[in-house]
Design a protein around this motif. Structure first.
Motif, PDB file in Angstrom:
ATOM      1  N   GLY A   1      40.279  43.090  44.935  1.00  0.00           N
ATOM      2  CA  GLY A   1      39.856  42.234  43.835  1.00  0.00           C
ATOM      3  C   GLY A   1      38.448  42.563  43.387  1.00  0.00           C
ATOM      4  O   GLY A   1      37.663  43.166  44.123  1.00  0.00           O
ATOM      5  N   CYS A   2      38.128  42.142  42.188  1.00  0.00           N
ATOM      6  CA  CYS A   2      36.834  42.493  41.576  1.00  0.00           C
ATOM      7  C   CYS A   2      36.104  41.260  41.051  1.00  0.00           C
ATOM      8  O   CYS A   2      35.469  41.309  39.985  1.00  0.00           O
ATOM      9  N   VAL A   3      36.204  40.154  41.790  1.00  0.00           N
ATOM     10  CA  VAL A   3      35.501  38.935  41.394  1.00  0.00           C
ATOM     11  C   VAL A   3      34.855  38.302  42.619  1.00  0.00           C
ATOM     12  O   VAL A   3      35.172  38.643  43.766  1.00  0.00           O
ATOM     13  N   THR A   4      33.960  37.354  42.364  1.00  0.00           N
ATOM     14  CA  THR A   4      33.331  36.548  43.407  1.00  0.00           C
ATOM     15  C   THR A   4      33.543  35.073  43.088  1.00  0.00           C
ATOM     16  O   THR A   4      34.023  34.724  41.996  1.00  0.00           O
ATOM     17  N   LEU A   5      33.174  34.209  44.011  1.00  0.00           N
ATOM     18  CA  LEU A   5      33.287  32.781  43.735  1.00  0.00           C
ATOM     19  C   LEU A   5      32.448  32.374  42.533  1.00  0.00           C
ATOM     20  O   LEU A   5      32.840  31.491  41.757  1.00  0.00           O
ATOM     21  N   LYS A   6      31.317  33.004  42.373  1.00  0.00           N
ATOM     22  CA  LYS A   6      30.465  32.675  41.224  1.00  0.00           C
ATOM     23  C   LYS A   6      31.169  32.997  39.909  1.00  0.00           C
ATOM     24  O   LYS A   6      30.979  32.310  38.902  1.00  0.00           O
ATOM     25  N   ASP A   7      31.999  34.040  39.914  1.00  0.00           N
ATOM     26  CA  ASP A   7      32.739  34.373  38.697  1.00  0.00           C
ATOM     27  C   ASP A   7      33.671  33.234  38.289  1.00  0.00           C
ATOM     28  O   ASP A   7      33.877  32.988  37.096  1.00  0.00           O
ATOM     29  N   PHE A   8      34.248  32.526  39.258  1.00  0.00           N
ATOM     30  CA  PHE A   8      35.114  31.397  38.922  1.00  0.00           C
ATOM     31  C   PHE A   8      34.320  30.283  38.240  1.00  0.00           C
ATOM     32  O   PHE A   8      34.852  29.564  37.389  1.00  0.00           O
ATOM     33  N   GLU A   9      33.053  30.140  38.600  1.00  0.00           N
ATOM     34  CA  GLU A   9      32.221  29.129  37.957  1.00  0.00           C
ATOM     35  C   GLU A   9      31.920  29.491  36.508  1.00  0.00           C
ATOM     36  O   GLU A   9      31.669  28.615  35.678  1.00  0.00           O
ATOM     37  N   GLU A  10      31.959  30.784  36.190  1.00  0.00           N
ATOM     38  CA  GLU A  10      31.604  31.242  34.851  1.00  0.00           C
ATOM     39  C   GLU A  10      32.803  31.564  33.980  1.00  0.00           C
ATOM     40  O   GLU A  10      32.652  31.784  32.769  1.00  0.00           O
ATOM     41  N   ALA A  11      33.985  31.621  34.572  1.00  0.00           N
ATOM     42  CA  ALA A  11      35.186  31.937  33.798  1.00  0.00           C
ATOM     43  C   ALA A  11      35.540  30.790  32.868  1.00  0.00           C
ATOM     44  O   ALA A  11      35.382  29.617  33.213  1.00  0.00           O
ATOM     45  N   ASP A  12      36.049  31.126  31.682  1.00  0.00           N
ATOM     46  CA  ASP A  12      36.579  30.067  30.813  1.00  0.00           C
ATOM     47  C   ASP A  12      38.098  30.117  30.722  1.00  0.00           C
ATOM     48  O   ASP A  12      38.716  29.278  30.083  1.00  0.00           O
ATOM     49  N   GLY A  13      38.708  31.101  31.391  1.00  0.00           N
ATOM     50  CA  GLY A  13      40.159  31.176  31.479  1.00  0.00           C
ATOM     51  C   GLY A  13      40.575  31.733  32.828  1.00  0.00           C
ATOM     52  O   GLY A  13      40.029  32.738  33.284  1.00  0.00           O
ATOM     53  N   ILE A  14      41.523  31.065  33.509  1.00  0.00           N
ATOM     54  CA  ILE A  14      42.037  31.533  34.795  1.00  0.00           C
ATOM     55  C   ILE A  14      43.557  31.537  34.700  1.00  0.00           C
ATOM     56  O   ILE A  14      44.175  30.498  34.442  1.00  0.00           O
ATOM     57  N   PHE A  15      44.148  32.703  34.888  1.00  0.00           N
ATOM     58  CA  PHE A  15      45.594  32.861  34.850  1.00  0.00           C
ATOM     59  C   PHE A  15      46.076  33.109  36.282  1.00  0.00           C
ATOM     60  O   PHE A  15      45.639  34.068  36.933  1.00  0.00           O
ATOM     61  N   ILE A  16      46.947  32.233  36.774  1.00  0.00           N
ATOM     62  CA  ILE A  16      47.435  32.306  38.152  1.00  0.00           C
ATOM     63  C   ILE A  16      48.920  32.645  38.114  1.00  0.00           C
ATOM     64  O   ILE A  16      49.717  31.919  37.521  1.00  0.00           O
ATOM     65  N   LEU A  17      49.284  33.748  38.757  1.00  0.00           N
ATOM     66  CA  LEU A  17      50.659  34.228  38.705  1.00  0.00           C
ATOM     67  C   LEU A  17      51.215  34.381  40.117  1.00  0.00           C
ATOM     68  O   LEU A  17      50.603  35.026  40.976  1.00  0.00           O
ATOM     69  N   GLY A  18      52.377  33.772  40.368  1.00  0.00           N
ATOM     70  CA  GLY A  18      53.067  33.969  41.633  1.00  0.00           C
ATOM     71  C   GLY A  18      52.250  33.570  42.840  1.00  0.00           C
ATOM     72  O   GLY A  18      52.293  34.256  43.870  1.00  0.00           O
TER      73      GLY A  18
END
Length: 853
Positions: free
Chosen positions: A267-284
């Motif tokens: 993966g290429c993200v960190t927890l901080k990225d989740f704080e800054e994301a405005d869209g999260i797509f969760i699959l399976g």
């Protein structure tokens, strides 16, 4: 045994790649990536009539039928909350005691404590909670820390035949194994054996093999970095790359897909990225059961304004709404008890996409097709054309393929409506920073690699990688499964790793590819592999085609397992079987060099220290590094170039070697004793894509429509909320309304009616694969909101239905989420129906229940 036989040489990286300014090997964590990117796993022919073992089933290989039927009730629609607190407290008090349990709670996932034995979701870099765990983490902690013991007296009382008739839950509940045990050839019971004799037997049997490749060394994701590094070193000094692992059965597809597309299989993200994301797509993925602490991360993202879209055949509670059970998450101290008592949570998913099983590729292509139509109307407003032009290849071919894809195929394969896909596309076009998360719901299909690459295509269109708040996030299952691969646990390690390993330890490692998990089973069944050693895990119950795998294990001369608890793999054995009991992660590891600690790597490439604090369950336990070292000394003798005893007594020395061999571990000991640290990730940190061409690749695939025969269903295997992988902590799944049982099949209510079935009816399941049939008996029908034609069952009960010959293209991962089945009333169901009718009035009050006529 000749360990100097000729080896196949890998193709070397091309000069073009070596000269590519986008490729900096010094920053590339190479251990997750093969030399020949894109070629896929070597796969032998499918065994002829592999289903024949069903005709003479191995007694006890499958979990036994349940003596009592499960109760089917209304499911809990909100995840965590007061129920999670009550369940965590109850289990801790019953199995560990209040004082010992509370002490352990305050150490788990802390930098001066131990890393949770359960999932690989990361802990915050700073400001960790006092209680930094989840309900299912507590179950794992209690399982390891329980006070019950499986000692030599237990094995004298219980024969193997007796244990074969026990449930997986019963086996788990007996407690910690205290002594090394052996089942000698022809014996009916295990008996205690000294460590010296254990190592002598294993060393003698290994050296008696005709070739090093007649041995297989399996690894579970619980194994620490230090133990994994020693384990692969031993296997390669012995002369084989036969290092199958649990990743072969889960995220191997992710590694294959991402390595080709972006040059790193992580993966290429960190927890901080989740704080800054405005869209999260969760699959399976089902975070509520499989990665519960992720729900806190999603809650924070929602509070920061993110929109969440979930693609899943089931409306999993952990995707929909959560009541955070941690009081430190509430600024207002009165809000915590109010939320707990009222069970009012935070809505997570804004849009649930009830995709058909294995309809994700079609859904993603439909979503991108909608986006492409808007991009063509308003060029440059939907896609990040500058990123695409400067950092990618294959865009034109991708667009042409997307344009040629027919909506009829998209809608039929995905099970979604055009309106649903349009709604998801509008969210994607509105968002500027998108993260895509996925797990086994994507990785365990024939087209898994291609599906994940379509997810990556979606991210590349918006330049959603290598910048804050964006990127791919494959969510690993076990706590160090990613770290084990980084340490070299793989049958196809790349040339750079092999060269450095040989240089560091002054030997010539084998270069011929080894076997992965599926291939290891085939080789055991054919008699090519005669020695099996499992470093943790429950191999029989984790693998596909239970009857085929059982026969494969029984053909071995030796099967041995490094374990903390009793499981079914200890009961289906080779001629000689050994159990090697090890320290748990929560336990003090005191060696001649002093108190030791280990490290693990989580899903986001963070290296964490882990130091146990509990007294060991027995004075006869050894650490995993000590077990590997003892085995190596007994097997390699004077031929080894490694001071195994020194490494077993001082893990700092192991970390020094890791630093020399694996990129990203500079000053390993110094850094890990100061704080956690991140491994380098060029795709995330520098937008550099080390895939041989220096640019991210759009990789196009075509939809292959699956047409089931009339009366057939597509089945996926899933976890209960009361289990972690193959470990069964209990018999309840409150998120799906199942209590006191596991043998259920979730079906669409209309499918149940059309098939002439009813809730609670006892049925048999038959899988169909290229003329082969496999049967799993006595499952209760459980109507559930799942798409038509789709069903779900718990594993390992239905692993018997997963064909050994059905695997994902290029990754060879078993297709446990795509099994073609039929459902028929059990032949001996009449007596069971009386009990079902008697309980019908109790259960018919709930909305999803089909009344018994």
């Amino acid at each position: 045994m000749n360990r100097k036989r000729s080896k196949h040489q890998h193709r070397r990286p091309s000069p073009l790649r070596d000269a590519d300014p986008k490729h900096e090997q010094k920053l590339d964590t190479v251990a997750q990536k093969p030399t020949d990117i894109g070629l896929g796993a070597p796969i032998t022919d499918r065994p002829a009539r592999a289903d024949a073992d069903q005709n003479s089933p191995t007694p006890g290989a499958q979990p036994p039928l349940e003596s009592e039927k499960a109760a089917l009730r209304e499911r809990e629609h909100v995840a965590a909350g007061m129920e999670a607190i009550i369940e965590s407290g109850r289990r801790t008090l019953e199995d560990m005691g209040a004082v010992r349990g509370l002490k352990t709670w305050m150490k788990v996932n802390h930098k001066n404590g131990f890393d949770c034995q359960s999932c690989a979701w990361p802990s915050p870099d700073d400001h960790r909670h006092i209680f930094e765990f989840c309900e299912n983490g507590v179950k794992a902690i209690v399982s390891e820390g329980m006070t019950r013991r499986v000692n030599p007296e237990f094995f004298r009382e219980h024969s193997i035949e007796d244990l074969l008739g026990r449930s997986d839950y019963w086996l788990e509940q007996q407690g910690r194994i205290t002594h090394p045990m052996i089942k000698r050839k022809g014996a009916t019971h295990y008996e205690p054996v000294s460590w010296d004799e254990t190592f002598a037997i294993l060393g003698r049997e290994l050296n008696a093999l005709p070739t090093p490749d007649a041995a297989a060394f399996y690894t579970s994701g619980r194994t620490s970095n230090e133990a994994a590094f020693l384990y692969q070193l031993f296997a390669r000094q012995f002369g084989t790359n036969n290092l199958p692992d649990c990743s072969n059965m889960c995220h191997e597809s992710s590694g294959a897909a991402l390595s080709e597309a972006i040059g790193i299989g992580k993966g290429c993200v960190t927890l901080k990225d989740f704080e800054e994301a405005d869209g999260i797509f969760i699959l399976g993925q089902n975070p509520g059961t499989n990665h519960p602490r992720m729900m806190t991360t999603l809650q924070h993202a929602k509070e920061n304004g993110a929109t969440i879209v979930a693609f899943n055949p089931l409306p999993e509670s952990g995707l929909m709404e959560v009541v955070n059970p941690n009081p430190q998450e509430y600024r207002n101290p009165l809000a915590f008890p109010a939320r707990m008592l009222l069970n009012r949570g935070v809505k997570l998913t804004d849009l649930w996409m009830p995709v058909r099983i294995n309809g994700d590729m079609a859904a993603m292509q439909g979503l991108m097709k909608e986006m492409l139509a808007e991009e063509e109307k308003r060029p440059g407003t939907v896609f990040d054309l500058e990123f695409i032009r400067e950092n990618t290849v294959g865009y034109e071919e991708f667009v042409a393929n997307l344009q040629a894809t027919q909506w009829e195929d998209i809608l039929a394969s995905s099970g979604l409506t055009r309106g649903q896909i349009r709604e998801a596309a509008e969210i994607a076009m509105r968002c500027k920073r998108i993260i895509c998360c996925w797990a086994m719901g994507l990785t365990q299909h024939k087209n898994a690699v291609a599906t994940i690459q379509e997810v990556m295509n979606f991210l590349l269109l918006g330049g959603h990688i290598g910048r804050p708040g964006a990127g791919p996030c494959p969510v690993r299952g076990h706590s160090n499964v990613q770290g084990d691969r980084t340490m070299g646990i793989w049958e196809r390690m790349n040339d750079a790793f092999i060269h450095k390993l040989g240089e560091e330890f002054r030997f010539t490692p084998p270069r011929e590819h080894g076997v992965d998990t599926v291939e290891a089973i085939k080789h055991m069944r054919e008699g090519k592999i005669r020695f099996f050693l499992g470093m943790g895990g429950n191999f029989l119950s984790a693998t596909p085609d239970t009857e085929f795998t059982a026969k494969a294990l029984q053909k071995c001369r030796v099967t041995a397992h490094v374990s903390t608890k009793l499981n079914r793999s200890h009961l289906i054995t080779g001629e000689i079987a050994l159990i090697l009991p090890c320290l748990g992660r929560s336990e003090i590891d005191l060696r001649a060099g002093g108190d030791q600690f280990v490290t693990v790597e989580d899903s986001m490439g963070i290296i964490n220290p882990s130091r146990g604090h509990l007294e060991p369950a027995s004075e006869h336990l050894l650490s995993e590094p000590a077990i590997v070292a003892g085995l190596a000394r007994a097997t390699l003798g004077e031929a080894t170039t490694v001071n195994w005893e020194a490494l077993a007594n001082d893990y700092d020395l192991i970390r020094d070697h890791i630093e020399h061999v694996i990129p990203g571990f500079d000053n390993f000991n110094e850094r890990i004793k100061t704080d956690i640290f991140y491994l380098p990730n060029d795709a995330r940190d520098n937008r550099k894509f080390n895939n041989g061409i220096g640019k991210a690749k759009f990789i196009s695939s075509s939809i292959e429509r699956l047409t089931l025969k009339p009366g057939h269903f597509l089945m996926m295997t899933i976890r209960s909320h009361d289990q972690f992988n193959t470990t069964i902590y209990g018999l309840n799944d409150r998120y799906r309304g199942v209590f006191n049982g596991r043998r259920v099949i979730f079906m669409n209510a209309d499918d149940v009616r059309e098939a002439g079935l009813q809730q609670g009816q006892i049925v048999d399941l038959t899988s169909h694969f290229e003329g082969e049939e496999r049967v799993a008996r006595h499952f209760q029908v459980a109507p559930f909101p799942i798409p038509r034609g789709c069903t779900a069952t718990y594993f390992p009960e239905t692993n018997v239905l997963v064909p050994i010959g059905s695997a994902a293209e290029r990754s060879n991962t078993p297709t446990s989420k795509s099994v073609d089945i039929t459902v028929a009333p059990a032949l001996d169901a009449d007596s069971a129906m009386e009990a079902i009718r008697a309980s019908a009035l109790e259960t018919s009050q709930f909305a999803h229940v089909i009344p018994v006529n």
